[in-house]
Design a protein around this motif. Sequence first.
Motif, short mmCIF file in Angstrom:
data_model
loop_
_atom_site.label_atom_id
_atom_site.label_comp_id
_atom_site.label_asym_id
_atom_site.label_seq_id
_atom_site.Cartn_x
_atom_site.Cartn_y
_atom_site.Cartn_z
N ASN A 55 -42.12 3.22 15.10
CA ASN A 55 -42.69 2.46 16.22
C ASN A 55 -43.62 1.35 15.73
O ASN A 55 -43.56 0.22 16.23
CB ASN A 55 -43.46 3.40 17.15
CG ASN A 55 -42.55 4.30 17.97
OD1 ASN A 55 -41.39 3.97 18.19
ND2 ASN A 55 -43.07 5.42 18.41
N ARG A 57 -43.70 -0.19 12.86
CA ARG A 57 -42.98 -1.27 12.16
C ARG A 57 -42.14 -2.11 13.12
O ARG A 57 -41.97 -3.32 12.92
CB ARG A 57 -42.10 -0.68 11.07
CG ARG A 57 -41.50 -1.74 10.14
CD ARG A 57 -40.81 -1.12 8.96
NE ARG A 57 -40.30 -2.14 8.06
CZ ARG A 57 -40.97 -2.68 7.07
NH1 ARG A 57 -42.21 -2.31 6.83
NH2 ARG A 57 -40.42 -3.61 6.30
N GLU A 58 -41.64 -1.47 14.20
CA GLU A 58 -40.75 -2.16 15.13
C GLU A 58 -41.49 -2.72 16.35
O GLU A 58 -40.86 -3.25 17.27
CB GLU A 58 -39.65 -1.20 15.57
CG GLU A 58 -38.75 -0.77 14.42
CD GLU A 58 -37.89 0.45 14.75
OE1 GLU A 58 -37.91 0.88 15.93
OE2 GLU A 58 -37.23 0.98 13.84
N ARG A 60 -43.28 -1.08 18.64
CA ARG A 60 -43.29 -0.22 19.82
C ARG A 60 -44.65 0.45 19.97
O ARG A 60 -45.40 0.58 19.00
CB ARG A 60 -42.22 0.87 19.70
CG ARG A 60 -40.78 0.38 19.61
CD ARG A 60 -39.89 1.58 19.29
NE ARG A 60 -38.48 1.24 19.17
CZ ARG A 60 -37.59 1.37 20.14
NH1 ARG A 60 -37.98 1.82 21.33
NH2 ARG A 60 -36.34 1.04 19.96
N HIS A 97 -32.22 6.60 13.01
CA HIS A 97 -32.23 5.53 12.01
C HIS A 97 -31.25 5.88 10.88
O HIS A 97 -30.84 7.03 10.74
CB HIS A 97 -33.63 5.34 11.43
CG HIS A 97 -34.63 4.81 12.42
ND1 HIS A 97 -35.24 5.63 13.34
CD2 HIS A 97 -35.08 3.55 12.66
CE1 HIS A 97 -36.06 4.90 14.09
NE2 HIS A 97 -35.96 3.64 13.70
N ASN A 171 -32.68 -2.59 7.37
CA ASN A 171 -33.18 -1.66 8.39
C ASN A 171 -33.07 -0.20 7.97
O ASN A 171 -33.27 0.69 8.78
CB ASN A 171 -32.43 -1.88 9.71
CG ASN A 171 -32.64 -3.27 10.26
OD1 ASN A 171 -33.76 -3.74 10.35
ND2 ASN A 171 -31.55 -3.94 10.63
N ARG A 200 -40.76 1.02 4.00
CA ARG A 200 -39.70 1.67 4.75
C ARG A 200 -39.33 3.00 4.10
O ARG A 200 -38.17 3.34 3.93
CB ARG A 200 -38.48 0.76 4.88
CG ARG A 200 -38.69 -0.37 5.89
CD ARG A 200 -37.48 -1.25 6.08
NE ARG A 200 -37.23 -2.08 4.91
CZ ARG A 200 -36.21 -1.94 4.09
NH1 ARG A 200 -35.32 -0.99 4.30
NH2 ARG A 200 -36.05 -2.74 3.06
#
Length: 322
Positions: A55, A57-58, A60, A97, A171, A200
């Motif tokens: 969340n 990193r993206e 959210r 993911h 990703n 990541r």
Amino acid sequence: MSPAAQAQQPESDPIAEAVELSRQDPEWFLENILRATDRDPWQTQLVEAINDVFNKREGRPTKRNHEGKNRFTIRSGHGPGKTTTAAMIAHFVNFTHVAQIGCTATKYKQITTRLWPRFRMLRAGAIDEYQALMNVKGEKITWANDPDWCMWAETATQPENLQGVHPNGANDWVVFIVDEASGVNEVLFQVIQGALATGRAILILIGNPTQNVGEFYASFNKKIVAEMYYQIHVRPEDSSHMDPKEGERYIRRYGINSPVTKVRWLGEFAETAQNQLIPHSHLMAALSRPLVDDGSIAKLRVVIDVADGGDDETIIDAAKLH
């Protein structure tokens, strides 16, 4: 909407929709995809905290892990379901993911005879559509027939085998699950630092607090290290899987302050061990105290614990006191 317009609408992808719902609400995944209903609140909390890494990193909203820490450490006594939780995490991560999940422990069989059966058990209870996404074969599990979308087992006695494991795509992610983390060779953590630095990658330590040295101990007790970790201490009252009668047996046999009771039932780091004069926690607390600069004269205190036969040894300790 007219029938013609409806016909022109693209068909929905139920798996893609389920992935999005799971990213928004990990508990929805646990309930509706994995159907892991026999779980405790701390297990849901951990999965939600791990989801917050994604969340953050993206972009959210986060729910538990607002800093987006990518290191997690979980300690407890015996029996709250730590290994099942590790399997639960693996299912969630690789449903939401694309990740390589490396699982390691002090002994290879700890992975193949404990974690792998828990993973298969959870898979067997999941919905059919999810089960069909993966291939469970030997010591490697793959999703969507992608060799890099996987989970595999590796012994911690050969940490060099994890050298160079990095996310493959823009990703993609790498997750390291370290079971029985208290006894793992410290070289392992040096090896995976490179992957963690990519941003990541996620490190998850799980274990009983059996040793007062090493990364697992430091993740709770050494400030500069502990600040990097999202911590969970599972106490007996936090788990529906730990029988209170077992705790009573520990206390009757060993005593409430016994290192055995603390480590194996309460999930506490024991302050003392056999032949130990000064608890390790006392030394760490002394080292963290600020220096005295008021001009007072230091005193030298020497303490001697004389051996008394058996496997005892004479221990001598000295300290300057202000």
